[in-house]
Design a protein around this motif. Sequence first.
Motif, PDB file in Angstrom:
ATOM      1  N   ILE A   1       0.947  -1.376   0.286  1.00 39.91           N
ATOM      2  CA  ILE A   1      -0.536   0.139  -0.511  1.00 39.91           C
ATOM      3  C   ILE A   1       0.982   1.038  -0.210  1.00 39.91           C
ATOM      4  O   ILE A   1       1.692   1.203   0.581  1.00 39.91           O
ATOM      5  N   SER A   2      -0.039   2.823  -0.232  1.00 42.29           N
ATOM      6  CA  SER A   2       1.186   3.775  -0.244  1.00 42.29           C
ATOM      7  C   SER A   2       1.345   4.000   0.852  1.00 42.29           C
ATOM      8  O   SER A   2       0.104   3.927   1.931  1.00 42.29           O
ATOM      9  N   ASN A   3       1.908   4.981   0.866  1.00 42.40           N
ATOM     10  CA  ASN A   3       1.891   5.990   2.239  1.00 42.40           C
ATOM     11  C   ASN A   3       0.866   6.440   3.209  1.00 42.40           C
ATOM     12  O   ASN A   3       0.778   6.497   3.504  1.00 42.40           O
ATOM     13  N   HIS A   4       0.337   7.231   1.388  1.00 40.55           N
ATOM     14  CA  HIS A   4      -1.510   7.952   1.920  1.00 40.55           C
ATOM     15  C   HIS A   4      -2.106   6.905   2.427  1.00 40.55           C
ATOM     16  O   HIS A   4      -2.480   6.818   3.569  1.00 40.55           O
ATOM     17  N   THR A   5      -2.484   5.736   1.966  1.00 47.59           N
ATOM     18  CA  THR A   5      -3.377   5.380   2.410  1.00 47.59           C
ATOM     19  C   THR A   5      -2.614   4.424   3.642  1.00 47.59           C
ATOM     20  O   THR A   5      -4.030   3.697   4.827  1.00 47.59           O
ATOM     21  N   ARG A   6      -1.683   3.717   3.591  1.00 44.68           N
ATOM     22  CA  ARG A   6      -1.314   3.518   5.362  1.00 44.68           C
ATOM     23  C   ARG A   6      -1.463   4.828   6.153  1.00 44.68           C
ATOM     24  O   ARG A   6      -2.270   4.004   7.477  1.00 44.68           O
ATOM     25  N   HIS A   7      -0.939   6.388   5.965  1.00 45.44           N
ATOM     26  CA  HIS A   7      -1.836   7.089   7.098  1.00 45.44           C
ATOM     27  C   HIS A   7      -3.467   6.864   7.115  1.00 45.44           C
ATOM     28  O   HIS A   7      -3.884   7.160   8.686  1.00 45.44           O
ATOM     29  N   GLU A   8      -3.833   6.326   6.032  1.00 43.98           N
ATOM     30  CA  GLU A   8      -5.734   7.032   6.256  1.00 43.98           C
ATOM     31  C   GLU A   8      -5.745   6.086   6.565  1.00 43.98           C
ATOM     32  O   GLU A   8      -6.698   5.945   8.469  1.00 43.98           O
ATOM     33  N   LEU A   9      -4.952   4.454   6.753  1.00 44.93           N
ATOM     34  CA  LEU A   9      -6.023   3.478   7.664  1.00 44.93           C
ATOM     35  C   LEU A   9      -5.256   3.423   9.041  1.00 44.93           C
ATOM     36  O   LEU A   9      -6.001   3.705   9.864  1.00 44.93           O
ATOM     37  N   ARG A  10      -4.418   4.329   9.257  1.00 39.08           N
ATOM     38  CA  ARG A  10      -4.331   4.219  10.450  1.00 39.08           C
ATOM     39  C   ARG A  10      -4.806   5.663  11.347  1.00 39.08           C
ATOM     40  O   ARG A  10      -5.296   5.126  12.723  1.00 39.08           O
ATOM     41  N   ASP A  11      -5.094   6.229  10.755  1.00 41.54           N
ATOM     42  CA  ASP A  11      -6.217   7.542  11.568  1.00 41.54           C
ATOM     43  C   ASP A  11      -7.390   6.867  11.213  1.00 41.54           C
ATOM     44  O   ASP A  11      -8.190   6.611  12.276  1.00 41.54           O
ATOM     45  N   PHE A  12      -8.111   6.139  10.604  1.00 44.71           N
ATOM     46  CA  PHE A  12      -8.808   4.573  11.069  1.00 44.71           C
ATOM     47  C   PHE A  12      -8.970   4.305  12.235  1.00 44.71           C
ATOM     48  O   PHE A  12     -10.029   4.376  12.844  1.00 44.71           O
ATOM     49  N   ALA A  13      -8.199   3.065  12.029  1.00 49.98           N
ATOM     50  CA  ALA A  13      -8.073   2.541  13.188  1.00 49.98           C
ATOM     51  C   ALA A  13      -7.882   3.219  14.663  1.00 49.98           C
ATOM     52  O   ALA A  13      -8.297   2.667  15.433  1.00 49.98           O
ATOM     53  N   GLU A  14      -7.408   4.388  14.969  1.00 45.10           N
ATOM     54  CA  GLU A  14      -7.340   4.848  15.881  1.00 45.10           C
ATOM     55  C   GLU A  14      -8.365   5.605  16.081  1.00 45.10           C
ATOM     56  O   GLU A  14      -9.153   5.629  16.986  1.00 45.10           O
ATOM     57  N   TRP A  15      -9.266   6.220  15.157  1.00 41.41           N
ATOM     58  CA  TRP A  15     -10.392   6.346  15.475  1.00 41.41           C
ATOM     59  C   TRP A  15     -12.198   5.458  16.384  1.00 41.41           C
ATOM     60  O   TRP A  15     -11.806   5.564  17.053  1.00 41.41           O
TER      61      TRP A  15
END
Length: 161
Positions: free
Chosen positions: A86-100
């Motif tokens: 996955i791209s760094n952008h997607t990884r960042h989005e997934l981390r944000d969602f997981a944290e939420w």
Amino acid sequence: MVSRHAFEAVDRTFRDILKNTEHCSGDRVFGGKLFVLGGDFRQILPVVPRGRREQTVEASLPKSTIWKHCQVLHLTRNMRVTSQDISNHTRHELRDFAEWIKLVGEGKIMESSFSEGYEPNWIRIPEKFVIKNGERDLHQLIDATYPDFINKYQDMSYLKE
């Protein structure tokens, strides 16, 4: 989403069936058989028709007498976030969602109610996590859940992930 009473009924049934067998005992939970359950007890509560929060919590498995015999294992690594594909952008989005999602489960997201005088039991989903309704809403959901599915649907390693 199953009531603790269902698990207790299965427990009693297994105890009755296995009480006179060689390797099992009617005194042991589920007759001594191993049961593996999966889920997040903070997010998937049992359904209690017209039940209030207290009734729903009381119907959950952790409130059962069986619970003290359970061993809880916690998943500690988010496999989607650690994927190399996955791209760094997607990884960042997934981390944000997981944290939420984690904050929701811990009760740290502010709740609100739609009607005055009722307990707050609604949360607002941030706009960045919402897949918009529209003519392609189902396809957007599939694309968000299974990126590049159309090209990888026969790849067993992709499907296992």
